[in-house]
Motif scaffolding. Structure first.
Motif, mmCIF file in Angstrom:
data_model
loop_
_atom_site.group_PDB
_atom_site.id
_atom_site.type_symbol
_atom_site.label_atom_id
_atom_site.label_comp_id
_atom_site.label_asym_id
_atom_site.label_seq_id
_atom_site.Cartn_x
_atom_site.Cartn_y
_atom_site.Cartn_z
ATOM 1 N N PHE A 6 0.964 -1.143 -0.404
ATOM 2 C CA PHE A 6 -0.252 0.008 -0.113
ATOM 3 C C PHE A 6 0.546 1.133 0.038
ATOM 4 C CE2 PHE A 6 -2.576 -3.858 1.813
ATOM 5 C CZ PHE A 6 -3.760 -2.925 1.334
ATOM 6 N N TYR A 7 0.595 2.206 -1.113
ATOM 7 C CA TYR A 7 1.330 3.469 -0.906
ATOM 8 C C TYR A 7 0.253 4.442 -0.286
ATOM 9 C CZ TYR A 7 5.546 1.886 -3.373
ATOM 10 O OH TYR A 7 6.997 1.374 -4.530
ATOM 11 N N ALA A 8 0.877 5.272 0.758
ATOM 12 C CA ALA A 8 0.434 6.339 0.784
ATOM 13 C C ALA A 8 0.836 7.616 0.471
ATOM 14 C CB ALA A 8 0.306 6.792 2.464
ATOM 15 N N THR A 42 -4.433 2.362 -8.607
ATOM 16 C CA THR A 42 -4.890 3.399 -7.777
ATOM 17 C C THR A 42 -6.013 2.682 -7.359
ATOM 18 O OG1 THR A 42 -5.426 4.262 -9.668
ATOM 19 C CG2 THR A 42 -3.183 4.880 -8.673
ATOM 20 N N ASN A 48 -6.115 11.185 -2.183
ATOM 21 C CA ASN A 48 -6.106 10.588 -1.051
ATOM 22 C C ASN A 48 -5.691 9.557 -0.075
ATOM 23 O OD1 ASN A 48 -7.134 13.555 0.135
ATOM 24 N ND2 ASN A 48 -9.043 12.728 -1.787
ATOM 25 N N GLN A 49 -6.989 8.389 -1.189
ATOM 26 C CA GLN A 49 -6.770 6.878 -0.964
ATOM 27 C C GLN A 49 -5.630 5.848 -1.652
ATOM 28 O OE1 GLN A 49 -10.319 5.633 -3.051
ATOM 29 N NE2 GLN A 49 -11.339 6.628 -0.904
ATOM 30 N N GLY A 50 -4.124 6.745 -2.087
ATOM 31 C CA GLY A 50 -3.527 5.935 -2.925
ATOM 32 C C GLY A 50 -3.651 4.463 -3.564
ATOM 33 N N VAL A 76 5.243 8.932 -2.052
ATOM 34 C CA VAL A 76 4.171 8.816 -1.225
ATOM 35 C C VAL A 76 5.206 8.793 -0.287
ATOM 36 C CG1 VAL A 76 4.043 6.461 -3.000
ATOM 37 C CG2 VAL A 76 5.750 6.220 -1.745
ATOM 38 N N ARG A 77 4.357 9.301 0.813
ATOM 39 C CA ARG A 77 4.712 9.459 2.203
ATOM 40 C C ARG A 77 5.094 8.157 3.002
ATOM 41 N NH1 ARG A 77 -0.035 9.596 5.157
ATOM 42 N NH2 ARG A 77 -1.976 9.696 3.879
ATOM 43 N N SER A 78 4.534 6.823 2.660
ATOM 44 C CA SER A 78 4.799 6.400 3.310
ATOM 45 C C SER A 78 3.873 5.225 2.836
ATOM 46 C CB SER A 78 3.840 5.965 4.815
ATOM 47 O OG SER A 78 3.158 5.746 4.539
ATOM 48 N N TYR A 79 4.666 3.687 2.807
ATOM 49 C CA TYR A 79 3.998 2.381 2.511
ATOM 50 C C TYR A 79 4.271 1.612 3.870
ATOM 51 C CZ TYR A 79 9.375 1.195 2.697
ATOM 52 O OH TYR A 79 10.550 0.336 2.495
#
Length: 89
Positions: A6-8, A42, A48-50, A76-79
């Motif tokens: 998952f990518y944010a 996506t 918003n959902q990544g 991406v800010r986090s995964y």
């Protein structure tokens, strides 16, 4: 067992993504062609959902992330990588 990545998205994803998408897409193609990436896409509202991707092994998911331009360039800010016990395909 499969592995879901998952990518944010980062706050500035709309500015950064177009710059790094060609290299990201190339990496997707390389992993898919050799069978190390099963699906990727996506969610309905990617800003918003990544997004998510499904890999056959944890090693493939970790290898993908380690060199993905979207991670390296802050698109991406986090995964997160999660185990997924597929019941029906």
């Amino acid at each position: 067992m499969k592995y879901v990545l998952f990518y944010a998205p980062a706050e500035d994803v709309m500015e950064k993504a177009p710059l790094h998408f060609p290299a990201h897409q190339s990496r997707i193609g390389q992993f898919h062609d050799r069978g190390d990436l099963l699906m990727v896409g996506t969610f309905g509202d990617p800003v918003n959902q990544g997004s998510m991707a499904i890999f056959p092994t944890r090693e493939a998911a970790e290898d993908f992330v380690a060199g993905d331009p979207f991670v390296l360039e802050g698109v991406v800010r986090s995964y997160e990588i999660r185990e997924w016990d597929e019941v029906l395909s």
